[in-house]
Write an enzyme that holds these catalytic residues in place. Sequence first.
Site, PDB file in Angstrom:
ATOM      1  N   ASP A 142       0.824  -1.100   0.043  1.00 30.28           N
ATOM      2  CA  ASP A 142      -0.135   0.004  -0.098  1.00 30.28           C
ATOM      3  C   ASP A 142       0.957   1.229  -0.110  1.00 30.28           C
ATOM      4  O   ASP A 142       0.313   2.334   0.399  1.00 30.28           O
ATOM      5  CB  ASP A 142      -1.012  -0.058   1.333  1.00 30.28           C
ATOM      6  CG  ASP A 142      -2.153  -0.494   0.927  1.00 30.28           C
ATOM      7  OD1 ASP A 142      -2.438  -1.220  -0.354  1.00 30.28           O
ATOM      8  OD2 ASP A 142      -3.023  -0.640   1.723  1.00 30.28           O
ATOM      9  N   ASP A 295      -7.499  -7.172  13.934  1.00 29.46           N
ATOM     10  CA  ASP A 295      -7.139  -8.835  14.112  1.00 29.46           C
ATOM     11  C   ASP A 295      -7.869  -9.236  15.453  1.00 29.46           C
ATOM     12  O   ASP A 295      -8.215 -10.261  15.578  1.00 29.46           O
ATOM     13  CB  ASP A 295      -5.426  -8.492  14.602  1.00 29.46           C
ATOM     14  CG  ASP A 295      -5.173  -7.460  15.509  1.00 29.46           C
ATOM     15  OD1 ASP A 295      -6.117  -6.736  16.196  1.00 29.46           O
ATOM     16  OD2 ASP A 295      -4.019  -7.262  15.422  1.00 29.46           O
TER      17      ASP A 295
END
Length: 539
Positions: A142, A295
């Site tokens: 990214d 997460d």
Amino acid sequence: MDQSLSSSAAAAAVLPDSSFPGASDDIAGQIGLIWDQVKSPVIVPALRVAAFLCLVMSVMLFAEKVYMAAVVIVVKLLGRRPERRYKYEPLHDDVELGGSAFPMVLVQIPMYNEKEVYKLSIGAACGLSWPSDRIIVQVLDDSTDPVIKDLVEMECWRWASKGINIKYEIRDNRNGYKAGALKEGMKHGYVKECDFVAIFDADFQPEPNFLSRTIPFLLHNPEIALVQARWKFVNANECLMTRMQEMSLDYHFTVEQEVGSYTYAFFGFNGTAGVWRVSALNEAGGWKDRTTVEDMDLAVRASLKGWKFVYLSDLKVKNELPSTFKAYRYQQHRWSCGPANLFRKMLMEIIRNKKVSPLKKVHVIYNFFFVRKIVAHIVTFVFYCVVIPATVLVPEVEIPKWGSVYIPSIITLLNAVGTPRSVHLLVFWILFENVMSLHRTKATFVGLLETSRVNEWIVTEKLGDAFKTKIVTKAARKPRIRIGDRLHALELGVGAFLFFCGCYDLAFGRNHYFIYLFLQGFAFFVVGFGYVGTFVSHT
């Protein structure tokens, strides 16, 4: 009458001299009078309630710490390693089947402008001991810097020329940040061939045997969704701040993760150095970017589907700790705000869940979220940095010794279990953790109340031997002058409050809190003036 005089004297001591004779005494007397009128009906009852609530939270945290210590002792004494609790058979080459005897594994490496570490992470992933036709290394870049993007792409091509099945993937946007990149990476057609996915942040360097240690648990135990490894910090000795971080994180891995794995087969995924069963990840709903802890979000959702997790304490993956206070402070905001916000979003979903037992739901709601992610942060700051110092100014409110001395001492000693080599640094750890609790408490309320900073996203770029950390947030921030980066008003304000309380206790008190108050106030001043962590040149 004596208390009124002492209040007036204390007020007069902190007021500057006036050019008008007697003006200072008049102002001090008025402040003392107002203080006396407000203290009994308002301050004393409010402080007593705050002290009672803090004592209750302290007992809750103490009970949780003692419980986890007992579980860890049992695990160590009984030798209940994961290999004994689950079916585990090492994988071997099969002459007839060849590589097909091994499951197909995807290795994802999300990156963002990782100029200094991209070679290390890609090289470590490509060096995993696994049949080359049964592994796909996926670099999710990214990066916004075109030079860095070219370097990462060239590195991928270099490994591809050596026969490594490596994919370089980019997006035309950064929606969802890390969660968005991982989610987009799972959409590629070649991923459908993969049974398991290993995830490593850009500064993580797994050993070659990582997959051979983790995959057998998933392969032979269909109820297991995640195998999590431990972190090993390569720069723990860089400065005192990294040593403090090591102590806190080692406790997390040595105790919290171990207890969750052993008792409920649930713990929070650490976002890296873990292997997921792809079918479990998809069943849980995949990656979501609704909080800054994607997460943990995935782990909770998977556990509510009935999946189990395994933690391997003896499998360590090298990584780097943030070495500047600015990076660490913003990281702690994310790690404190995200869980609180996730708790707010998922509380009712957990309560209504039908697939897991009531005991496991109590563990997730009370132990995992409420005590560790909310109570621990709030009580550390409010009790030790606000309530106890305030009792110096309001002697009518007394804190029992078991609450102000014994419980904190035992909690501190239990924390030393994680990092025995740093026992001599416990005093520094206490002072530093109390300072950081200011930011953690603030972030916890931001998450619970879902204010404007709740979705602030921080990308901490680890730069190996280069002592600088770059922070990027979702919302663009206005540039600040350098003195603003060095001075921290909140820490300086709390430090001044503690120092004043210490002086008052030394002059008028009887509890001898001034020793602690001066030390803690000094710690806040040190951090407030920016003398902590590694210094970074802006040139």
